[in-house]
Write a protein that holds these residues in place. Structure first.
Motif, PDB file in Angstrom:
ATOM      1  N   LYS A 148      35.363  40.872  27.761  1.00 48.85           N
ATOM      2  CA  LYS A 148      35.858  41.382  26.480  1.00 48.85           C
ATOM      3  C   LYS A 148      34.705  41.649  25.526  1.00 48.85           C
ATOM      4  O   LYS A 148      34.720  42.639  24.780  1.00 48.85           O
ATOM      5  N   GLN A 149      33.704  40.757  25.524  1.00 50.01           N
ATOM      6  CA  GLN A 149      32.519  40.990  24.702  1.00 50.01           C
ATOM      7  C   GLN A 149      31.868  42.316  25.063  1.00 50.01           C
ATOM      8  O   GLN A 149      31.346  43.028  24.198  1.00 50.01           O
ATOM      9  N   GLY A 150      31.904  42.633  26.347  1.00 52.57           N
ATOM     10  CA  GLY A 150      31.314  43.884  26.814  1.00 52.57           C
ATOM     11  C   GLY A 150      32.199  45.097  26.597  1.00 52.57           C
ATOM     12  O   GLY A 150      31.815  46.218  26.949  1.00 52.57           O
ATOM     13  N   GLY A 151      33.384  44.888  26.026  1.00 54.37           N
ATOM     14  CA  GLY A 151      34.277  46.014  25.724  1.00 54.37           C
ATOM     15  C   GLY A 151      34.977  46.588  26.934  1.00 54.37           C
ATOM     16  O   GLY A 151      35.258  47.793  26.983  1.00 54.37           O
ATOM     17  N   LEU A 152      35.283  45.764  27.920  1.00 52.85           N
ATOM     18  CA  LEU A 152      35.897  46.240  29.159  1.00 52.85           C
ATOM     19  C   LEU A 152      37.133  47.088  28.898  1.00 52.85           C
ATOM     20  O   LEU A 152      38.019  46.707  28.137  1.00 52.85           O
ATOM     21  N   LYS A 153      37.175  48.253  29.580  1.00 53.58           N
ATOM     22  CA  LYS A 153      38.346  49.123  29.494  1.00 53.58           C
ATOM     23  C   LYS A 153      38.568  49.823  30.828  1.00 53.58           C
ATOM     24  O   LYS A 153      37.710  49.781  31.720  1.00 53.58           O
ATOM     25  N   LYS A 154      39.709  50.423  30.956  1.00 48.74           N
ATOM     26  CA  LYS A 154      40.079  51.096  32.194  1.00 48.74           C
ATOM     27  C   LYS A 154      39.065  52.167  32.558  1.00 48.74           C
ATOM     28  O   LYS A 154      38.552  52.875  31.690  1.00 48.74           O
ATOM     29  N   ARG A 155      38.774  52.238  33.855  1.00 51.56           N
ATOM     30  CA  ARG A 155      37.845  53.200  34.460  1.00 51.56           C
ATOM     31  C   ARG A 155      36.373  52.921  34.141  1.00 51.56           C
ATOM     32  O   ARG A 155      35.511  53.739  34.454  1.00 51.56           O
ATOM     33  N   ASP A 156      36.083  51.801  33.520  1.00 53.24           N
ATOM     34  CA  ASP A 156      34.680  51.412  33.343  1.00 53.24           C
ATOM     35  C   ASP A 156      34.041  51.147  34.704  1.00 53.24           C
ATOM     36  O   ASP A 156      34.702  50.719  35.654  1.00 53.24           O
ATOM     37  N   ARG A 157      32.740  51.375  34.773  1.00 53.01           N
ATOM     38  CA  ARG A 157      31.956  51.013  35.962  1.00 53.01           C
ATOM     39  C   ARG A 157      31.244  49.701  35.627  1.00 53.01           C
ATOM     40  O   ARG A 157      30.435  49.649  34.696  1.00 53.01           O
ATOM     41  N   VAL A 158      31.564  48.660  36.383  1.00 49.61           N
ATOM     42  CA  VAL A 158      31.100  47.310  36.063  1.00 49.61           C
ATOM     43  C   VAL A 158      30.269  46.751  37.212  1.00 49.61           C
ATOM     44  O   VAL A 158      30.693  46.783  38.373  1.00 49.61           O
ATOM     45  N   LEU A 159      29.090  46.237  36.880  1.00 53.69           N
ATOM     46  CA  LEU A 159      28.235  45.542  37.851  1.00 53.69           C
ATOM     47  C   LEU A 159      28.272  44.058  37.532  1.00 53.69           C
ATOM     48  O   LEU A 159      28.013  43.654  36.384  1.00 53.69           O
ATOM     49  N   VAL A 192      35.048  39.663  38.937  1.00 57.35           N
ATOM     50  CA  VAL A 192      35.412  40.760  39.837  1.00 57.35           C
ATOM     51  C   VAL A 192      36.911  41.036  39.735  1.00 57.35           C
ATOM     52  O   VAL A 192      37.353  42.185  39.571  1.00 57.35           O
ATOM     53  N   GLN A 193      37.707  39.973  39.819  1.00 55.62           N
ATOM     54  CA  GLN A 193      39.164  40.137  39.826  1.00 55.62           C
ATOM     55  C   GLN A 193      39.710  40.601  38.481  1.00 55.62           C
ATOM     56  O   GLN A 193      40.617  41.438  38.422  1.00 55.62           O
ATOM     57  N   VAL A 194      39.184  40.066  37.389  1.00 58.79           N
ATOM     58  CA  VAL A 194      39.639  40.477  36.066  1.00 58.79           C
ATOM     59  C   VAL A 194      39.312  41.943  35.819  1.00 58.79           C
ATOM     60  O   VAL A 194      40.157  42.715  35.330  1.00 58.79           O
ATOM     61  N   ALA A 195      38.092  42.341  36.156  1.00 55.20           N
ATOM     62  CA  ALA A 195      37.690  43.735  35.943  1.00 55.20           C
ATOM     63  C   ALA A 195      38.555  44.689  36.765  1.00 55.20           C
ATOM     64  O   ALA A 195      38.982  45.737  36.280  1.00 55.20           O
ATOM     65  N   LYS A 196      38.849  44.309  38.014  1.00 56.96           N
ATOM     66  CA  LYS A 196      39.704  45.150  38.851  1.00 56.96           C
ATOM     67  C   LYS A 196      41.117  45.222  38.269  1.00 56.96           C
ATOM     68  O   LYS A 196      41.738  46.292  38.252  1.00 56.96           O
ATOM     69  N   ALA A 197      41.620  44.078  37.788  1.00 56.87           N
ATOM     70  CA  ALA A 197      42.963  44.056  37.210  1.00 56.87           C
ATOM     71  C   ALA A 197      43.062  44.942  35.979  1.00 56.87           C
ATOM     72  O   ALA A 197      44.147  45.455  35.660  1.00 56.87           O
ATOM     73  N   ARG A 198      41.929  45.132  35.281  1.00 57.98           N
ATOM     74  CA  ARG A 198      41.904  45.969  34.082  1.00 57.98           C
ATOM     75  C   ARG A 198      41.575  47.422  34.400  1.00 57.98           C
ATOM     76  O   ARG A 198      41.369  48.230  33.512  1.00 57.98           O
ATOM     77  N   VAL A 253      33.224  38.807  48.604  1.00 59.18           N
ATOM     78  CA  VAL A 253      33.249  39.643  47.402  1.00 59.18           C
ATOM     79  C   VAL A 253      34.072  40.904  47.634  1.00 59.18           C
ATOM     80  O   VAL A 253      34.776  41.373  46.743  1.00 59.18           O
ATOM     81  N   ARG A 254      34.019  41.431  48.847  1.00 57.59           N
ATOM     82  CA  ARG A 254      34.875  42.580  49.171  1.00 57.59           C
ATOM     83  C   ARG A 254      36.345  42.163  49.173  1.00 57.59           C
ATOM     84  O   ARG A 254      37.214  42.887  48.675  1.00 57.59           O
ATOM     85  N   GLU A 255      36.625  40.994  49.723  1.00 56.43           N
ATOM     86  CA  GLU A 255      38.010  40.525  49.831  1.00 56.43           C
ATOM     87  C   GLU A 255      38.661  40.306  48.472  1.00 56.43           C
ATOM     88  O   GLU A 255      39.874  40.482  48.331  1.00 56.43           O
ATOM     89  N   ILE A 256      37.888  39.921  47.471  1.00 56.05           N
ATOM     90  CA  ILE A 256      38.480  39.687  46.148  1.00 56.05           C
ATOM     91  C   ILE A 256      38.521  40.954  45.298  1.00 56.05           C
ATOM     92  O   ILE A 256      38.938  40.896  44.132  1.00 56.05           O
ATOM     93  N   GLY A 257      38.078  42.081  45.877  1.00 58.78           N
ATOM     94  CA  GLY A 257      38.353  43.348  45.211  1.00 58.78           C
ATOM     95  C   GLY A 257      37.186  44.245  44.853  1.00 58.78           C
ATOM     96  O   GLY A 257      37.403  45.347  44.328  1.00 58.78           O
ATOM     97  N   ALA A 258      35.956  43.823  45.099  1.00 57.18           N
ATOM     98  CA  ALA A 258      34.822  44.679  44.730  1.00 57.18           C
ATOM     99  C   ALA A 258      34.861  45.991  45.508  1.00 57.18           C
ATOM    100  O   ALA A 258      35.113  46.011  46.709  1.00 57.18           O
ATOM    101  N   ASP A 259      34.611  47.095  44.805  1.00 55.27           N
ATOM    102  CA  ASP A 259      34.585  48.410  45.448  1.00 55.27           C
ATOM    103  C   ASP A 259      33.293  48.616  46.229  1.00 55.27           C
ATOM    104  O   ASP A 259      33.274  49.332  47.234  1.00 55.27           O
ATOM    105  N   GLN A 260      32.234  48.013  45.753  1.00 55.74           N
ATOM    106  CA  GLN A 260      30.932  48.113  46.408  1.00 55.74           C
ATOM    107  C   GLN A 260      30.228  46.764  46.276  1.00 55.74           C
ATOM    108  O   GLN A 260      30.404  46.053  45.277  1.00 55.74           O
ATOM    109  N   VAL A 261      29.445  46.392  47.285  1.00 56.52           N
ATOM    110  CA  VAL A 261      28.720  45.127  47.246  1.00 56.52           C
ATOM    111  C   VAL A 261      27.246  45.382  47.531  1.00 56.52           C
ATOM    112  O   VAL A 261      26.899  46.090  48.485  1.00 56.52           O
TER     113      VAL A 261
END
Length: 324
Positions: free
Chosen positions: A142-153, A166-172, A188-196
């Motif tokens: 939230k501090q980072g301003g997470l929003k839909k379609r953001d690219r998050v590392l 990973v899971q919160v960002a994917k859920a958002r 990390v792939r199993e919990i939802g990361a698009d790339q590792v």
């Protein structure tokens, strides 16, 4: 009841399992039978008084709060006469905050603590491993301003905070890249990361992609180091609370585009309720690597401190009675 205490700072050898008195709740308090807790980085940092500032918070020469444990899953056994949110028999989970104390068979907390009911569809001993890591991940995203379609590392994507991030960002609705070691790539792939990114085989600089949020849950990245990875309005957030990051954050007002955020998680009922909603919607789950008994507390601390922990370590609190 049994409690794990430490009378002095030091190695895991200072931890002792002893019998103590069952506390009694005040008018606004709950007596909770602790079913499970966790052993976290916060626990071994407090035990070692590392960093030194721990001594100024918890006793210069010896610890003031002698029982560790900051998150738990348990059952309410008794309530004070002013309590309105809970009743005996409720299963709950949450954080003890700076009070610590969850490495005991029973603990007393105010009903105003950051705790919530464990509804029947999510009741599980693994709930103890969710509050701190989950709230920390959500707070910093939230501090980072997470929003839909953001690219998050997310650096440290297999750890407690990282696995929830990973899971919160994917859920958002974000696209997530996780950074971890070779042995954790599958997780990390199993919990939802698009790339590792396997940091043992690759460098972040090998990936020219730009990110809207770079979240460092390990504390080994700097703003200068991640700056080339940030989009024009990208934010760098870190759980590391050091002088360099504080200075970078102070420059946010004068810096165009990029923002830097660090500090300490401000735990709140709102954050925990959001985490609970994600649990109930099956968008979040605890990553549990190992479970230790109270008798194995030294081994649990050794593993937690090793730097190779995957997700969370559960401490099974055994032997409590519901008759007090």
């Amino acid at each position: 009841m049994k409690s794990i205490i430490y009378d002095t700072y030091g190695s895991p050898d200072v931890l002792k399992l002893i019998k103590t008195s069952i506390p009694k709740p005040g008018p606004n308090e709950l007596l909770i039978k602790v079913i499970s807790s966790t052993v976290t980085a916060a626990d071994w940092h407090l035990r070692k008084a590392d960093p030194m500032m721990v001594r100024f918070m918890n006793g210069l020469l010896t610890p003031k709060r002698k029982v560790l444990g900051q998150e738990f899953y348990g059952e309410i056994i008794q309530i004070g006469e002013s309590v309105t949110r809970f009743k005996p028999g409720d299963k709950i989970f949450g954080s003890t905050g700076l009070k610590t104390g969850a490495h005991s068979e029973f603990i007393v907390l105010s009903e105003d603590s950051v705790i919530t009911k464990a509804d029947k569809d999510i009741e599980n001993e693994s709930l103890a491993g969710i509050p701190i890591g989950g709230m920390t991940a959500l707070f910093f995203l939230k501090q980072g301003g997470l929003k839909k379609r953001d690219r998050v590392l997310i650096n440290g994507a297999s750890g407690s905070v990282g696995s929830y991030a990973v899971q919160v960002a994917k859920a958002r609705g974000a696209t997530v890249t996780g950074v971890c070691s070779t042995r954790n790539v599958k997780l990390v792939r199993e919990i939802g990361a698009d790339q590792v990114i396997d940091y043992k085989k690759e460098k972040l600089s090998d990936h020219p992609q730009k990110y809207d949020i770079v979240f460092d849950t390990v504390g080994n990245l700097s703003y200068r180091g991640v700056k080339p990875l940030l989009s024009s309005e990208g934010h760098f957030v870190s759980t590391a609370f050091n002088l360099g990051l504080m200075q970078a954050m102070m420059m946010n007002t004068f810096r165009k585009g990029h923002k830097v955020y660090t500090g300490v998680t401000k735990e709140s009922q709102e954050l925990l309720d959001e985490i609970k909603d994600l649990l109930k919607s099956k968008k979040l789950k605890a990553v549990i690597e190992r479970t230790y008994s109270m008798e194995e507390i030294k081994e649990a601390h050794i593993h937690a401190e090793s730097g190779h922990k995957q997700g969370n370590i559960i401490l099974a609190i055994q032997g409590g009675t519901t008759h007090v």
